[in-house]
Write a protein that holds these residues in place. Structure first.
Motif, mmCIF file in Angstrom:
data_model
loop_
_atom_site.group_PDB
_atom_site.id
_atom_site.type_symbol
_atom_site.label_atom_id
_atom_site.label_comp_id
_atom_site.label_asym_id
_atom_site.label_seq_id
_atom_site.Cartn_x
_atom_site.Cartn_y
_atom_site.Cartn_z
ATOM 1 N N SER A 57 0.629 -1.069 -0.185
ATOM 2 C CA SER A 57 0.013 0.122 -0.146
ATOM 3 C C SER A 57 0.920 1.216 0.333
ATOM 4 C CB SER A 57 -0.942 0.072 1.268
ATOM 5 O OG SER A 57 -0.216 -0.009 2.159
ATOM 6 N N THR A 58 2.055 1.342 0.716
ATOM 7 C CA THR A 58 2.946 2.279 0.749
ATOM 8 C C THR A 58 3.698 2.606 -0.575
ATOM 9 O OG1 THR A 58 3.545 1.923 3.160
ATOM 10 C CG2 THR A 58 4.907 3.197 1.911
ATOM 11 N N VAL A 59 3.887 1.553 -1.191
ATOM 12 C CA VAL A 59 4.546 1.613 -2.681
ATOM 13 C C VAL A 59 3.611 2.029 -3.668
ATOM 14 C CG1 VAL A 59 5.481 -0.054 -4.596
ATOM 15 C CG2 VAL A 59 6.357 0.078 -2.411
ATOM 16 N N ARG A 60 1.931 1.615 -3.562
ATOM 17 C CA ARG A 60 1.179 2.064 -4.436
ATOM 18 C C ARG A 60 0.877 3.627 -4.382
ATOM 19 N NH1 ARG A 60 -3.022 -2.760 -4.061
ATOM 20 N NH2 ARG A 60 -2.074 -4.038 -5.605
ATOM 21 N N ARG A 61 1.027 4.141 -3.111
ATOM 22 C CA ARG A 61 0.534 5.387 -2.721
ATOM 23 C C ARG A 61 1.776 6.373 -3.349
ATOM 24 N NH1 ARG A 61 -0.982 8.143 3.169
ATOM 25 N NH2 ARG A 61 -1.504 10.056 2.576
ATOM 26 N N GLY A 62 3.072 5.936 -3.179
ATOM 27 C CA GLY A 62 4.199 6.537 -3.721
ATOM 28 C C GLY A 62 4.215 6.732 -5.226
ATOM 29 N N ILE A 63 3.658 5.716 -5.938
ATOM 30 C CA ILE A 63 3.388 5.680 -7.281
ATOM 31 C C ILE A 63 2.278 6.616 -7.614
ATOM 32 C CG2 ILE A 63 2.694 4.128 -9.419
ATOM 33 C CD1 ILE A 63 4.392 2.034 -7.851
ATOM 34 N N ALA A 64 1.284 6.498 -6.959
ATOM 35 C CA ALA A 64 0.079 7.357 -7.172
ATOM 36 C C ALA A 64 0.401 8.862 -7.155
ATOM 37 C CB ALA A 64 -0.939 7.059 -6.130
ATOM 38 N N GLU A 65 1.287 9.220 -6.264
ATOM 39 C CA GLU A 65 1.749 10.653 -5.980
ATOM 40 C C GLU A 65 2.508 11.087 -7.299
ATOM 41 O OE1 GLU A 65 4.836 12.697 -3.109
ATOM 42 O OE2 GLU A 65 2.661 12.535 -2.408
ATOM 43 N N LEU A 66 3.315 10.178 -7.896
ATOM 44 C CA LEU A 66 4.002 10.403 -9.213
ATOM 45 C C LEU A 66 3.264 10.420 -10.546
ATOM 46 C CD1 LEU A 66 7.337 8.444 -8.672
ATOM 47 C CD2 LEU A 66 6.899 11.014 -8.403
ATOM 48 N N VAL A 67 2.127 9.556 -10.441
ATOM 49 C CA VAL A 67 1.250 9.490 -11.482
ATOM 50 C C VAL A 67 0.530 10.814 -11.245
ATOM 51 C CG1 VAL A 67 -0.847 8.494 -12.178
ATOM 52 C CG2 VAL A 67 0.898 7.112 -11.647
ATOM 53 N N ALA A 68 -0.061 11.569 -10.290
ATOM 54 C CA ALA A 68 -0.682 12.698 -10.026
ATOM 55 C C ALA A 68 0.344 13.868 -10.512
ATOM 56 C CB ALA A 68 -1.184 12.883 -8.729
ATOM 57 N N GLU A 69 1.543 13.650 -10.268
ATOM 58 C CA GLU A 69 2.503 14.527 -10.936
ATOM 59 C C GLU A 69 2.660 14.621 -12.350
ATOM 60 O OE1 GLU A 69 6.077 14.948 -8.721
ATOM 61 O OE2 GLU A 69 5.116 14.735 -6.653
ATOM 62 N N GLY A 70 2.398 13.407 -12.856
ATOM 63 C CA GLY A 70 2.798 13.412 -14.463
ATOM 64 C C GLY A 70 3.911 12.786 -14.697
ATOM 65 N N VAL A 71 4.591 12.378 -13.680
ATOM 66 C CA VAL A 71 5.944 11.603 -13.672
ATOM 67 C C VAL A 71 5.823 10.335 -14.391
ATOM 68 C CG1 VAL A 71 8.208 10.885 -12.788
ATOM 69 C CG2 VAL A 71 6.904 13.231 -12.091
ATOM 70 N N LEU A 72 4.731 9.435 -13.958
ATOM 71 C CA LEU A 72 4.372 8.138 -14.303
ATOM 72 C C LEU A 72 3.115 8.190 -14.749
ATOM 73 C CD1 LEU A 72 5.742 6.176 -11.196
ATOM 74 C CD2 LEU A 72 7.002 6.753 -13.450
ATOM 75 N N PHE A 73 2.904 6.980 -15.545
ATOM 76 C CA PHE A 73 1.284 6.804 -16.204
ATOM 77 C C PHE A 73 1.277 5.155 -16.050
ATOM 78 C CE2 PHE A 73 3.833 6.815 -20.076
ATOM 79 C CZ PHE A 73 3.374 5.455 -20.819
ATOM 80 N N VAL A 74 0.102 4.747 -15.838
ATOM 81 C CA VAL A 74 -0.265 3.540 -15.527
ATOM 82 C C VAL A 74 -0.951 2.793 -16.955
ATOM 83 C CG1 VAL A 74 -1.554 1.802 -14.208
ATOM 84 C CG2 VAL A 74 -0.416 3.931 -12.918
ATOM 85 N N MET A 75 -0.540 1.902 -17.393
ATOM 86 C CA MET A 75 -1.233 1.151 -18.303
ATOM 87 C C MET A 75 -1.832 -0.191 -17.696
ATOM 88 S SD MET A 75 -0.996 2.697 -21.258
ATOM 89 C CE MET A 75 -1.626 1.486 -22.384
ATOM 90 N N PRO A 76 -3.305 -0.150 -17.709
ATOM 91 C CA PRO A 76 -3.878 -1.409 -16.838
ATOM 92 C C PRO A 76 -3.384 -2.826 -17.541
ATOM 93 C CG PRO A 76 -5.674 0.302 -17.571
ATOM 94 C CD PRO A 76 -4.203 0.690 -17.935
ATOM 95 N N GLN A 77 -3.106 -3.747 -16.782
ATOM 96 C CA GLN A 77 -2.749 -4.869 -17.135
ATOM 97 C C GLN A 77 -1.282 -5.019 -17.783
ATOM 98 O OE1 GLN A 77 -5.106 -7.401 -16.694
ATOM 99 N NE2 GLN A 77 -5.980 -5.818 -15.726
ATOM 100 N N ARG A 78 -0.645 -3.923 -17.860
ATOM 101 C CA ARG A 78 0.570 -3.680 -18.462
ATOM 102 C C ARG A 78 1.629 -3.183 -17.315
ATOM 103 N NH1 ARG A 78 2.185 -5.578 -23.152
ATOM 104 N NH2 ARG A 78 3.718 -3.850 -23.316
ATOM 105 N N GLY A 79 1.555 -2.513 -16.403
ATOM 106 C CA GLY A 79 2.382 -1.776 -15.554
ATOM 107 C C GLY A 79 2.309 -0.137 -15.385
ATOM 108 N N THR A 80 3.340 0.175 -14.935
ATOM 109 C CA THR A 80 3.702 1.681 -14.625
ATOM 110 C C THR A 80 4.861 2.005 -15.489
ATOM 111 O OG1 THR A 80 2.700 1.334 -12.387
ATOM 112 C CG2 THR A 80 3.951 3.487 -12.797
ATOM 113 N N TYR A 81 4.789 3.026 -16.237
ATOM 114 C CA TYR A 81 5.880 3.496 -17.394
ATOM 115 C C TYR A 81 6.037 5.174 -16.843
ATOM 116 C CZ TYR A 81 4.403 -0.567 -20.202
ATOM 117 O OH TYR A 81 4.272 -1.838 -20.508
ATOM 118 N N VAL A 82 7.228 5.431 -17.191
ATOM 119 C CA VAL A 82 7.655 6.646 -17.309
ATOM 120 C C VAL A 82 6.936 7.460 -18.260
ATOM 121 C CG1 VAL A 82 9.494 8.074 -17.386
ATOM 122 C CG2 VAL A 82 9.797 5.820 -16.241
#
Length: 93
Positions: A57-82
């Motif tokens: 849950s901590t890792v997910r929250r950290g990733i979610a913060e970077l997604v909100a900042e536009g640093v990362l994006f998530v592709m469902p069923q594929r993973g998290t990308y820069v």
């Protein structure tokens, strides 16, 4: 309160910054260093859990913060990308 974290830093569980924010800063620094290129995946949540000794849950929250900042994006069923943008270049902490 802004604190810089480098790409090789470890999580300080007793520090004043929450672990998910530390993780977000470390991942951002690793992206800035070029560990992961734009449009390429970062390691899986499970791998980050293992590498940094955090709860999923901590890792997910950290990733979610970077997604909100536009640093990362998530592709469902594929993973998290820069993200392809230059959102990490020139950023201050």
């Amino acid at each position: 309160m802004t604190m810089m974290f480098g790409p090789d830093d470890l999580i300080d569980h007793d520090g004043p910054i929450t672990p998910y924010r530390q993780l977000a800063a470390i991942l951002k620094a690793r992206i800035a260093r070029g560990d992961w290129r734009p449009n390429r995946p970062i390691p899986s949540e499970a791998r980050l859990v293992q590498e940094y000794g955090l709860a999923r849950s901590t890792v997910r929250r950290g990733i979610a913060e970077l997604v909100a900042e536009g640093v990362l994006f998530v592709m469902p069923q594929r993973g998290t990308y820069v993200s392809p943008s230059d959102s990490t270049e020139g950023a201050e902490g």
